[in-house]
Design a protein around this motif. Structure first.
Motif, PDB file in Angstrom:
ATOM      1  N   MET A   1     -18.504 -46.168  70.023  1.00 41.28           N
ATOM      2  CA  MET A   1     -18.010 -45.050  70.805  1.00 41.28           C
ATOM      3  C   MET A   1     -18.829 -44.946  72.092  1.00 41.28           C
ATOM      4  SD  MET A   1     -17.860 -40.997  69.768  1.00 41.28           S
ATOM      5  CE  MET A   1     -19.211 -41.105  68.663  1.00 41.28           C
ATOM      6  N   GLU A   2     -18.145 -44.913  73.199  1.00 36.57           N
ATOM      7  CA  GLU A   2     -18.810 -44.789  74.496  1.00 36.57           C
ATOM      8  C   GLU A   2     -19.139 -43.324  74.743  1.00 36.57           C
ATOM      9  OE1 GLU A   2     -17.507 -45.228  79.054  1.00 36.57           O
ATOM     10  OE2 GLU A   2     -16.924 -46.894  77.772  1.00 36.57           O
ATOM     11  N   ASN A   3     -20.419 -42.991  74.764  1.00 39.70           N
ATOM     12  CA  ASN A   3     -20.841 -41.601  74.854  1.00 39.70           C
ATOM     13  C   ASN A   3     -20.289 -40.871  76.061  1.00 39.70           C
ATOM     14  OD1 ASN A   3     -22.131 -41.171  72.487  1.00 39.70           O
ATOM     15  ND2 ASN A   3     -24.175 -41.591  73.274  1.00 39.70           N
ATOM     16  N   SER A   4     -20.291 -41.500  77.218  1.00 36.62           N
ATOM     17  CA  SER A   4     -19.833 -40.791  78.403  1.00 36.62           C
ATOM     18  C   SER A   4     -18.357 -40.417  78.279  1.00 36.62           C
ATOM     19  CB  SER A   4     -20.089 -41.612  79.660  1.00 36.62           C
ATOM     20  OG  SER A   4     -19.364 -42.825  79.621  1.00 36.62           O
ATOM     21  N   PHE A   5     -17.547 -41.302  77.715  1.00 40.33           N
ATOM     22  CA  PHE A   5     -16.131 -40.983  77.511  1.00 40.33           C
ATOM     23  C   PHE A   5     -15.986 -39.867  76.491  1.00 40.33           C
ATOM     24  CE2 PHE A   5     -12.240 -41.586  74.998  1.00 40.33           C
ATOM     25  CZ  PHE A   5     -11.324 -41.263  75.974  1.00 40.33           C
ATOM     26  N   ARG A  60      -8.081 -36.711  69.071  1.00 43.90           N
ATOM     27  CA  ARG A  60      -8.695 -37.856  69.749  1.00 43.90           C
ATOM     28  C   ARG A  60     -10.199 -37.888  69.502  1.00 43.90           C
ATOM     29  NH1 ARG A  60      -7.357 -38.025  75.737  1.00 43.90           N
ATOM     30  NH2 ARG A  60      -8.272 -40.092  75.544  1.00 43.90           N
ATOM     31  N   LEU A  61     -10.839 -36.717  69.504  1.00 36.51           N
ATOM     32  CA  LEU A  61     -12.270 -36.657  69.220  1.00 36.51           C
ATOM     33  C   LEU A  61     -12.559 -37.129  67.794  1.00 36.51           C
ATOM     34  CD1 LEU A  61     -13.090 -33.288  70.984  1.00 36.51           C
ATOM     35  CD2 LEU A  61     -14.077 -35.517  71.562  1.00 36.51           C
ATOM     36  N   GLU A  62     -11.712 -36.740  66.853  1.00 38.31           N
ATOM     37  CA  GLU A  62     -11.892 -37.167  65.467  1.00 38.31           C
ATOM     38  C   GLU A  62     -11.736 -38.680  65.329  1.00 38.31           C
ATOM     39  OE1 GLU A  62      -9.467 -34.913  62.778  1.00 38.31           O
ATOM     40  OE2 GLU A  62     -10.465 -33.032  63.292  1.00 38.31           O
ATOM     41  N   ILE A  63     -10.799 -39.266  66.050  1.00 38.99           N
ATOM     42  CA  ILE A  63     -10.622 -40.724  66.029  1.00 38.99           C
ATOM     43  C   ILE A  63     -11.895 -41.415  66.511  1.00 38.99           C
ATOM     44  CG2 ILE A  63      -9.426 -42.634  67.193  1.00 38.99           C
ATOM     45  CD1 ILE A  63      -6.872 -40.877  67.075  1.00 38.99           C
ATOM     46  N   GLY A  65     -14.764 -40.400  65.988  1.00 42.17           N
ATOM     47  CA  GLY A  65     -15.843 -40.164  65.034  1.00 42.17           C
ATOM     48  C   GLY A  65     -16.529 -38.827  65.180  1.00 42.17           C
ATOM     49  N   GLY A  66     -16.007 -37.977  66.025  1.00 40.34           N
ATOM     50  CA  GLY A  66     -16.619 -36.656  66.213  1.00 40.34           C
ATOM     51  C   GLY A  66     -15.716 -35.555  65.717  1.00 40.34           C
ATOM     52  N   ARG A  67     -16.170 -34.356  65.883  1.00 46.05           N
ATOM     53  CA  ARG A  67     -15.369 -33.193  65.552  1.00 46.05           C
ATOM     54  C   ARG A  67     -15.476 -32.236  66.732  1.00 46.05           C
ATOM     55  NH1 ARG A  67     -12.873 -33.032  61.249  1.00 46.05           N
ATOM     56  NH2 ARG A  67     -12.551 -30.840  60.901  1.00 46.05           N
ATOM     57  N   PHE A  68     -14.373 -31.544  66.986  1.00 49.24           N
ATOM     58  CA  PHE A  68     -14.364 -30.580  68.066  1.00 49.24           C
ATOM     59  C   PHE A  68     -15.068 -29.312  67.616  1.00 49.24           C
ATOM     60  CE2 PHE A  68     -12.362 -26.888  70.132  1.00 49.24           C
ATOM     61  CZ  PHE A  68     -12.840 -27.118  71.411  1.00 49.24           C
ATOM     62  N   SER A  69     -16.022 -28.873  68.413  1.00 50.54           N
ATOM     63  CA  SER A  69     -16.663 -27.586  68.152  1.00 50.54           C
ATOM     64  C   SER A  69     -16.660 -26.803  69.452  1.00 50.54           C
ATOM     65  CB  SER A  69     -18.081 -27.776  67.629  1.00 50.54           C
ATOM     66  OG  SER A  69     -18.864 -28.442  68.587  1.00 50.54           O
ATOM     67  N   PHE A  70     -16.164 -25.596  69.373  1.00 50.01           N
ATOM     68  CA  PHE A  70     -16.070 -24.754  70.554  1.00 50.01           C
ATOM     69  C   PHE A  70     -17.379 -24.009  70.738  1.00 50.01           C
ATOM     70  CE2 PHE A  70     -15.054 -20.536  72.346  1.00 50.01           C
ATOM     71  CZ  PHE A  70     -14.719 -20.950  73.609  1.00 50.01           C
TER      72      PHE A  70
END
Length: 72
Positions: A1-5, A60-63, A65-70
């Motif tokens: 996963m490219e961090n900046s993206f 897209r964030l989950e794909i 490998g992350g999770r969206f947190s507000f």
């Protein structure tokens, strides 16, 4: 996963969540109630589309490998 993206995508989702919350807050005010039907309908539509867009960003964030947190 490219961090900046990933970071840009997360920032976009957080900014959209903030704007969506602000719109939803406005839609609970008397100013909204006082609007004409056409503007109310358009704002309802805008809110639905913003929520749908936010769901897409979250997926897209989950794909990636992350999770969206507000966060405010």
């Amino acid at each position: 996963m490219e961090n900046s993206f990933y970071d840009r995508l997360l920032t976009e989702a957080q900014e959209l969540a903030t704007k969506t919350d602000a719109l939803n807050d406005f839609m609970r005010t008397q100013k909204f109630v006082d609007l004409d039907r056409q503007n109310k309908d358009l704002l309802y539509k805008q809110s639905r589309l913003m929520n749908e867009y936010l769901q897409v960003l979250g997926q897209r964030l989950e794909i990636l490998g992350g999770r969206f947190s507000f966060k405010n």
